[in-house]
Design an enzyme around this catalytic site. Structure first.
Site, PDB file in Angstrom:
ATOM      1  N   LYS A 165       0.853  -1.183   0.000  1.00  0.00           N
ATOM      2  CA  LYS A 165       0.000   0.000   0.000  1.00  0.00           C
ATOM      3  C   LYS A 165       0.892   1.237   0.000  1.00  0.00           C
ATOM      4  CE  LYS A 165      -4.180   1.482  -0.219  1.00  0.00           C
ATOM      5  NZ  LYS A 165      -5.025   1.135  -1.366  1.00  0.00           N
ATOM      6  N   SER A 212      -8.919  -0.508  -4.598  1.00  0.00           N
ATOM      7  CA  SER A 212      -8.996  -0.001  -3.229  1.00  0.00           C
ATOM      8  C   SER A 212     -10.453   0.313  -2.876  1.00  0.00           C
ATOM      9  CB  SER A 212      -8.082   1.206  -3.051  1.00  0.00           C
ATOM     10  OG  SER A 212      -7.624   1.307  -1.715  1.00  0.00           O
TER      11      SER A 212
END
Length: 623
Positions: free
Chosen positions: A200, A413
């Site tokens: 991430k 996401s």
């Protein structure tokens, strides 16, 4: 002195009279234009098609799944403020209908004004062009020059025409990032990053001076995959040997030197284009080639053309006259996911949730069998807003609707979080999806302010409380709270994916960690159900719902009466303003209200991070 005063008074009176006259003239002209516009709206002829014509496709600006909202009155006064956009679903619907319309004999594709498009959208549009060719009708592509994505689209044509001074610019896929950690250190601004997921890396540019090993690994994999899709599609479309595109890119300098520095000749020698000419010759060559394809059935000279906008208007009118016992509604959720009310081109937690809920309730009141296709084209954003929208997909399913997600260029996401609320997921090979991870970003500016002589103090009813304020250092207790919040949200994300995709938590963790996947990878990993575009998602929704006869409608947000009036007026006045340069005369009136470019960009950046709990599901690798 008295004579001078009288002369000055007379002059001022004359100026005042002239200004009053000009004002009356302007008001009269505007009133006349409005009356003529309304008259034109009331007497607008029904759209029609010629008996035989060529469909002219000229996508301009950016290919989008949803047109960005532009204030219609502002657009009327300043047309250049509106971004140039072409609606992809409408263009595909036109091509698919024209393939079976005997009045349309061919397609002429002009890519000159196409400014930007993601590969997934180009390939989806290209698939529609291939379906048109499969109907037995020819396609020609034309432009002065082609950049990488313009050429990818043009390669779907039977024959490609280019100016003899033009070029085909094909270069390898690249991914670049700028890193600002050193600059922020000089400014003594600290960004505290809290994340769940090794990959991430959404905010690495703010916290690092260079690319991390995990980020580099992920970017390289995605770049290699996209280049393979690109080169394979061009090689297939142009019947080139395997590896020919790679060889051209790797040895471009040598090949250009061998062709005498002539870019156009190199493109022709490489099999990328079929015909080189000047503009006037090109029109004749295209007309002659199309007539040859129709075995001389077409009349001599340039064939009659109908543009895609006129065809779409005709198609909408015909669709309005058709009814079916069931409906598949397409709802588009495109753009960054933000909290609150947002306009088209962004996904608002409140606005999108309210629209979806009202859409479902309307169909329940109508008691008409309905399925829902949600077209997601988003890199994510606010975690809270993502959940609010996902809940409405679940709401639709709870009330008996089949819900299918069609992934556009990106559904990553927060976009993938929303998708977990659906029954069935359809992605394209070039879609970027996954990025199952969470991050929190908290800035502190105390060091920078202290260097300028600004100090901050506070008192609290509970001195040990883990309070956060950007003008004081982040305490360990506050940092622990932020990290725990991010970790907790990550576990919810994993659980949503596990439940939706029927995977164990351990399997989900292996696919998560913020890793971004192509649509092809996502299918193999079980994150989506099939590959395809919007049409395949609509078919899947109808199949799940058990519909054999159904109509497809695209949801459009309701405009206020004022917006409806001004939008209609704007459509009627567009030609007038272009001829009279009214926009150029009125646009200076708006300049005073416009933010300077830098301040406007900073305002947009600030608005992008508006989650109420500072937690984000965002993929910055995704367009």
């Amino acid at each position: 002195m008295k004579r001078l005063w009288r002369a000055l008074t007379t002059l001022l009176r004359g100026i005042g009279s002239a200004l009053r006259w000009l004002r009356r003239l302007a008001l009269t002209a505007i009133t006349l234009v409005v009356v003529l516009a309304l008259f034109g709206q009331l007497n607008r002829p029904a759209p029609s098609l010629p008996d035989s014509a060529v469909l002219a496709l000229a996508p301009s600006g950016q290919l989008v799944d949803q047109l960005s909202y532009i204030d219609p009155f502002g657009e009327l006064l300043n047309p250049t403020a509106a971004p140039a956009e072409t609606l992809l679903p409408e263009l595909i619907a036109v091509i698919d209908h024209a393939a079976n319309n005997p009045a349309i004999t061919a397609v002429v594709l002009d890519t000159q004004q196409l400014q930007s498009a993601d590969m997934a959208k180009i390939l989806e549009l290209g698939d529609a062009l291939l379906r048109f060719r499969a109907s037995g009708k020819p396609i020609v592509a034309t432009a002065d020059s082609y950049d990488s994505y313009q050429y990818l689209l043009a390669s779907h044509a039977d024959r490609i025409f280019m100016h003899h001074f033009g070029a085909v610019e094909i270069s390898s896929m690249q991914a670049q990032r700028s890193y600002f950690a050193d600059l922020l250190e000089r400014l003594q601004i600290d960004f505290h990053l809290f994340r769940a997921g090794e990959f991430k890396d959404a905010v690495e540019p703010l916290t690092r001076s260079g690319m991390s090993a995990s980020s580099r690994q992920q970017l390289q994999r995605l770049v290699d995959q996209r280049w393979q899709l690109y080169s394979d599609r061009i090689s297939t479309n142009r019947n080139l040997p395997r590896g020919a595109v790679d060889d051209l890119v790797a040895n471009y300098a040598d090949k250009l030197r061998a062709s005498g520095g002539d870019f156009a000749r190199l493109a022709e020698q490489s099999g990328l284009v079929d015909s080189l000419s000047d503009r006037s010759q090109r029109r004749t060559l295209i007309a002659d080639w199309l007539r040859a394809q129709s075995a001389g059935a077409s009349p001599r000279g340039e064939p009659e053309q109908v543009d895609s906008a006129s065809y779409a208007a005709w198609l909408r009118r015909n669709d309005q006259q058709r009814s079916a016992p069931a409906t598949v509604i397409v709802y588009t959720a495109a753009g960054e996911i933000l909290d609150g009310q947002q306009s088209a081109g962004q996904i608002g937690g409140d606005s999108s949730a309210e629209q979806l809920q009202e859409l479902v309730k309307q169909q329940l009141r109508a008691e008409q069998p309905t399925a829902l296709v949600v077209r997601i084209d988003s890199p994510g954003g606010s975690a809270f807003a993502s959940e609010v929208v996902r809940e409405q997909l679940q709401f639709a399913r709870d009330h008996g609707m089949a819900v299918v997600v069609s992934m556009g260029s990106t559904a990553a996401s927060g976009g993938y979080w929303i998708a977990t609320g659906a029954d069935y997921l359809v992605a394209q090979p070039a879609t970027l999806t996954g990025s199952i991870g969470v991050f929190g970003l908290v800035p502190t500016i105390n060091r920078g302010l202290e260097s300028l002589g600004v100090n901050f103090e506070q008192v609290s009813s509970s001195p040990a409380a883990a309070a956060y304020h950007p003008q004081q250092p982040l305490s360990e207790a506050a940092a622990a709270i932020f990290q725990s919040s991010v970790d907790g949200l990550y576990q919810r994300f994993l659980q949503h994916v596990s439940d939706a995709r029927q995977l164990s938590l351990s399997q989900t963790e292996q696919l998560a960690g913020g890793q971004v996947w192509s649509g092809g990878d996502a299918l193999e990993l079980g994150l989506v159900d099939r590959l395809g575009g919007l049409d395949q998602a609509i078919d899947a929704a109808a199949e799940i719902a058990g519909f054999s006869d159904y109509q497809v409608t695209h949801y459009q947000p309701q405009l206020t009466p004022w917006e409806q009036f001004v939008t209609t007026l704007n459509q009627q006045l567009s030609a007038f303003t272009a001829r009279s340069e009214l926009a150029a005369l009125l646009s200076p009136l708006l300049d005073g209200a416009a933010l300077p470019g830098t301040a406007q960009s900073l305002g947009q950046l600030r608005d992008s991070f508006n989650d109420p709990q500072a937690r984000y599901l965002l993929c910055t690798l995704c367009p």
